[in-house]
Design an enzyme around this catalytic site. Structure first.
Site, mmCIF file in Angstrom:
data_model
loop_
_atom_site.group_PDB
_atom_site.id
_atom_site.type_symbol
_atom_site.label_atom_id
_atom_site.label_comp_id
_atom_site.label_asym_id
_atom_site.label_seq_id
_atom_site.Cartn_x
_atom_site.Cartn_y
_atom_site.Cartn_z
ATOM 1 N N SER A 1 0.800 -1.219 0.000
ATOM 2 C CA SER A 1 0.000 0.000 0.000
ATOM 3 C C SER A 1 0.841 1.282 0.000
ATOM 4 O O SER A 1 1.630 1.510 -0.893
ATOM 5 C CB SER A 1 -0.930 -0.082 1.211
ATOM 6 O OG SER A 1 -1.757 1.002 1.295
ATOM 7 N N ASP B 1 -6.302 1.960 -2.971
ATOM 8 C CA ASP B 1 -7.525 1.676 -2.214
ATOM 9 C C ASP B 1 -7.905 2.828 -1.309
ATOM 10 O O ASP B 1 -8.876 2.752 -0.570
ATOM 11 C CB ASP B 1 -7.446 0.353 -1.435
ATOM 12 C CG ASP B 1 -6.365 0.351 -0.383
ATOM 13 O OD1 ASP B 1 -5.562 1.301 -0.326
ATOM 14 O OD2 ASP B 1 -6.325 -0.620 0.403
ATOM 15 N N GLU C 1 -11.716 5.807 7.161
ATOM 16 C CA GLU C 1 -10.626 6.199 8.037
ATOM 17 C C GLU C 1 -10.249 7.623 7.623
ATOM 18 O O GLU C 1 -10.442 8.008 6.457
ATOM 19 C CB GLU C 1 -9.420 5.278 7.844
ATOM 20 C CG GLU C 1 -9.720 3.859 8.279
ATOM 21 C CD GLU C 1 -8.468 2.995 8.350
ATOM 22 O OE1 GLU C 1 -8.144 2.527 9.438
ATOM 23 O OE2 GLU C 1 -7.819 2.793 7.308
ATOM 24 N N ASN D 1 -7.596 8.814 6.885
ATOM 25 C CA ASN D 1 -6.626 8.838 5.794
ATOM 26 C C ASN D 1 -7.228 8.535 4.409
ATOM 27 O O ASN D 1 -6.513 8.425 3.431
ATOM 28 C CB ASN D 1 -5.480 7.874 6.093
ATOM 29 C CG ASN D 1 -5.983 6.455 6.288
ATOM 30 O OD1 ASN D 1 -7.005 6.061 5.724
ATOM 31 N ND2 ASN D 1 -5.267 5.678 7.080
ATOM 32 N N ARG E 1 -0.965 4.113 20.135
ATOM 33 C CA ARG E 1 -1.214 2.688 19.871
ATOM 34 C C ARG E 1 -0.093 2.144 18.976
ATOM 35 O O ARG E 1 0.574 2.917 18.270
ATOM 36 C CB ARG E 1 -2.576 2.449 19.198
ATOM 37 C CG ARG E 1 -2.740 3.134 17.876
ATOM 38 C CD ARG E 1 -4.033 2.748 17.190
ATOM 39 N NE ARG E 1 -3.910 1.530 16.410
ATOM 40 C CZ ARG E 1 -3.362 1.451 15.202
ATOM 41 N NH1 ARG E 1 -2.844 2.538 14.612
ATOM 42 N NH2 ARG E 1 -3.306 0.314 14.557
ATOM 43 N N SER F 1 1.339 0.433 15.781
ATOM 44 C CA SER F 1 0.915 0.262 14.391
ATOM 45 C C SER F 1 0.793 -1.228 14.087
ATOM 46 O O SER F 1 1.551 -2.044 14.616
ATOM 47 C CB SER F 1 1.958 0.896 13.471
ATOM 48 O OG SER F 1 1.860 0.337 12.176
ATOM 49 N N GLY F 2 -0.151 -1.561 13.218
ATOM 50 C CA GLY F 2 -0.259 -2.947 12.783
ATOM 51 C C GLY F 2 0.515 -3.190 11.493
ATOM 52 O O GLY F 2 0.625 -4.327 11.032
HETATM 53 C C1 LIG Z 1 -3.142 5.882 11.404
HETATM 54 C C2 LIG Z 1 -3.197 5.206 10.097
HETATM 55 O O1 LIG Z 1 -3.272 5.885 9.081
HETATM 56 N N1 LIG Z 1 -3.148 3.874 10.092
HETATM 57 C C3 LIG Z 1 -3.229 3.079 8.848
HETATM 58 C C4 LIG Z 1 -2.209 1.975 8.881
HETATM 59 O O2 LIG Z 1 -2.471 1.154 9.998
HETATM 60 P P1 LIG Z 1 -1.558 1.078 11.288
HETATM 61 O O3 LIG Z 1 -2.064 -0.093 12.063
HETATM 62 O O4 LIG Z 1 -1.769 2.379 11.997
HETATM 63 O O5 LIG Z 1 -0.154 0.941 10.811
HETATM 64 O O6 LIG Z 1 -2.318 1.184 7.700
HETATM 65 C C5 LIG Z 1 -3.580 0.534 7.580
HETATM 66 C C6 LIG Z 1 -3.546 -0.332 6.329
HETATM 67 O O7 LIG Z 1 -3.338 0.409 5.168
HETATM 68 C C7 LIG Z 1 -4.690 1.579 7.506
HETATM 69 O O8 LIG Z 1 -5.927 0.922 7.439
HETATM 70 C C8 LIG Z 1 -4.614 2.475 8.737
HETATM 71 O O9 LIG Z 1 -5.542 3.513 8.646
HETATM 72 MG MG LIG Z 2 -3.681 1.107 0.413
#
Ligand SMILES: CC(=O)N[C@H]1[C@@H](OP(=O)(O)O)O[C@H](CO)[C@@H](O)[C@@H]1O
Ligand SMILES: [Mg+2]
Length: 564
Positions: free
Chosen positions: A78, A315, A407, A409, A527, A529-530
């Site tokens: 992404s 996306d 979201e 973003n 938090r 990040s994932g």
């Molecule tokens: C704050 C932020 O923008 N987090 C993003 C980012 O996730 P994190 O878990 O924060 O790394 O990547 C995800 C996947 O693209 C998206 O869904 C999400 O909104």
């Molecule tokens: Mg994406």
């Protein structure tokens, strides 16, 4: 037992050989990677992804047998930098892997990392028994659809998958069906997997044509019905990613219809993966809150230009325009959600609205003023979900007949249930029906979101500058911090509070309260990040100074709590 059947069809020599190669080459230093299949699948630096790819392949096999349908795998990271990559699977109807399967993918990846083949095999067969209980496996074929983004590393991962699925089982060629769509946007892959399922189609389809017919055609029809006044040109920043390749293919077809809205593509160098998401794209624009590179001077001096940026796998999308004084005005996911909500309220008869539940789902990252606007001005129900579109999608479907989710973003879409579609059909609202056919309900899709937003602005005769003026964002900032172990950060209350590290939340509360907070608007949360090896810190308040003060102190508190 499911494992007996799986065991009998597995090409064990090949499986073990692949396992041994992966185990021998696994990264073994003090920074051993933590594999975790999260809401966005696996995502990390591409050199560390061989084991996660193997685990993704194996879960896809089980899922394909379980569903007895096509399962998709998208190779993409992404908006992440070019050196990263990742994988996620796609369900037969376009959704993402069910939550309760995720820990199994993680467990498989970690078992490979341990390096003991027999332990791994035992675990895999146990998982197969657990997940495939009662499934008539003998009748199932292996049906897999592949897609990838433009990253250099995506090619080798795709080659691995093609080879792996062909050799993994003793099923004959007729029973292993792999369709590779090569370079596509993530939402296109969701769309085409769903289409294969709905049409019971086992051979490769003409994806650009299917996608064009589904979404571009209604958009062109709708454009022909409206009077375009407020903006004449839409500049689309493609983040030097797959969106460029796909739009370059589709735009000539769009232009054949002489539409009155001109679409101009910029940052289209998808051939050079080192430029992906660099100084451009949705994440760059949202985070830095200024124009990406590549916008011509001419576009900035004209007042009738609307801009948008896609991310690396198209996306998500962020809009922006310039005010009369040439100030940058960000039109992010929060604004798209409120715009769509307003459009439904404006265009649907009151009687119909009273019959259905219409609401918006956001995450903790939504600007506080957007949430107040939804509640106080639009009078709509609003819910907070955990980060990750998968969570928002679920909450939108569960809570509403028409669920709008985004979201901040720019990642989101709208979902409708049958109750709404049936109710709508009795009102003969042809233009509205045309509008909702633009929505890709399977998943957030930058291209279809673009159509939705443009259509709404034109149908409401709303100037983007006036869209921006609907409410003022609270000043805010999102930063990241590298910590020794991000897994030590655990949250509750939809990620708005930390339960671990113990004591850190109390410190954050104290900092938020001690910084001038007379209007009660200060908000800050932390938090893990994932998708990146960092923790994220978000803060908003009525002034930039308060935001900066809080962030600096919270960052310091994190460092002390984690001994950095
Ligand atoms: C704050 C932020 O923008 N987090 C993003 C980012 O996730 P994190 O878990 O924060 O790394 O990547 C995800 C996947 O693209 C998206 O869904 C999400 O909104
Ligand atoms: Mg994406």
């Amino acid at each position: 037992m499911a494992s007996e059947y799986i065991n009998s069809i597995l090409n064990k020599d090949f499986l073990q050989q692949t396992f041994n190669e992966l185990a021998a080459n696994r990264p073994r230093n003090s920074n051993a990677p933590q594999f975790s299949y999260g809401t966005s699948g696996f995502r990390m630096e591409s050199s560390k992804l061989d084991i996660p790819l193997f685990a993704t392949s194996l879960i896809t096999v089980l899922r394909s047998f379980y569903c007895s349908e096509f399962i998709g795998i998208m190779i993409t990271a992404s908006h992440n930098p070019p050196q990263d990559n990742g994988f996620k699977t796609i369900e037969p109807h376009g959704e993402m892997l069910p939550h309760d399967w995720e820990p199994h993918v993680t467990a498989i990846a970690n078992a490979v990392y341990e390096g003991e083949y027999l332990n791994f095999e035992k675990l895999f067969l146990l998982i197969a028994d657990d997940l495939l209980k009662g499934v008539a496996l003998e009748k199932s074929d292996l049906k897999i659809i592949l897609g990838r983004d433009t990253r250099d590393s995506s090619i080798k991962f795709s080659t691995f998958l093609n080879n792996f699925f062909n050799k993994l089982t003793f099923l004959n060629k007729k029973r292993v069906n792999i369709i590779d769509y090569s370079i596509v946007t993530t939402p296109q892959l969701h769309f085409i997997v769903r289409k294969h399922t709905l049409n019971a189609e086992n051979t490769k389809m003409d994806l650009p044509k299917e996608y064009f017919d589904a979404f571009f055609k209604p958009f062109i029809t709708l454009l022909a019905q409206v009077n375009i006044q407020s903006f004449k040109k839409l500049v689309i920043d493609c983040a030097n990613g797959v969106g460029a390749l796909q739009l370059e293919q589709l735009l000539p077809l769009y232009e054949e219809n002489s539409p009155s809205l001109k679409l101009e593509l910029i940052n289209t160098n998808y051939q050079d993966c080192s430029r992906l998401n660099v100084e451009c794209g949705a994440d760059f624009v949202k985070t830095n809150q200024h124009l990406p590179s590549g916008i011509s001077h001419e576009s900035t001096i004209k007042s009738d230009v609307l801009f948008c940026s896609l991310d690396g796998d198209a996306d998500r999308i962020i809009f922006y325009c310039l005010s009369k004084d040439k100030e940058f005005c960000l039109l992010d996911g929060d604004r798209m959600a409120t715009l769509i909500g307003e459009f439904f309220i404006e265009k649907l008869p009151k009687e119909l609205l009273s019959l259905i539940k219409l609401g918006i789902v956001q995450t903790a990252y939504a600007n506080g003023n957007s949430t107040s606007f939804i509640t106080n001005d639009l009078n709509l129900d609003v819910k907070c979900a955990k980060t990750g579109v998968k969570n928002l999608h679920h909450d939108a479907v569960e809570n509403f007949d028409v669920g709008i989710y985004f979201e901040a973003n720019g990642h989101g879409t709208v979902v409708f249930n049958d109750k709404f579609i049936n109710a709508l059909s009795s009102y003969n609202l042809k233009q509205f029906e045309l509008f909702i056919s633009l929505v890709n309900q399977a998943v957030g899709d930058a291209i279809t979101d673009l159509f939705i937003v443009v259509a709404i602005l034109l149908l409401l005769q709303l100037d983007p500058k006036d869209w921006f003026k609907k409410y003022d964002d609270l000043p805010n900032k999102l930063i990241k911090c590298v910590v020794p172990n991000r897994a030590a950060f655990e949250t509750y209350d939809f990620e708005r509070k930390l339960s671990k590290p113990v004591g850190l939340q109390e410190k954050i509360n104290y900092i938020v309260a001690e910084t001038d907070n007379s209007d009660g608007k200060n908000r800050c949360f932390v938090r893990a990040s994932g998708t990146e090896d960092v923790v994220r810190i978000y803060c908003e308040a009525s002034t930039d100074t308060r935001v900066q003060t809080i962030l600096a102190k919270v960052l310091d508190a994190i460092r002390k709590a984690t001994d950095i």
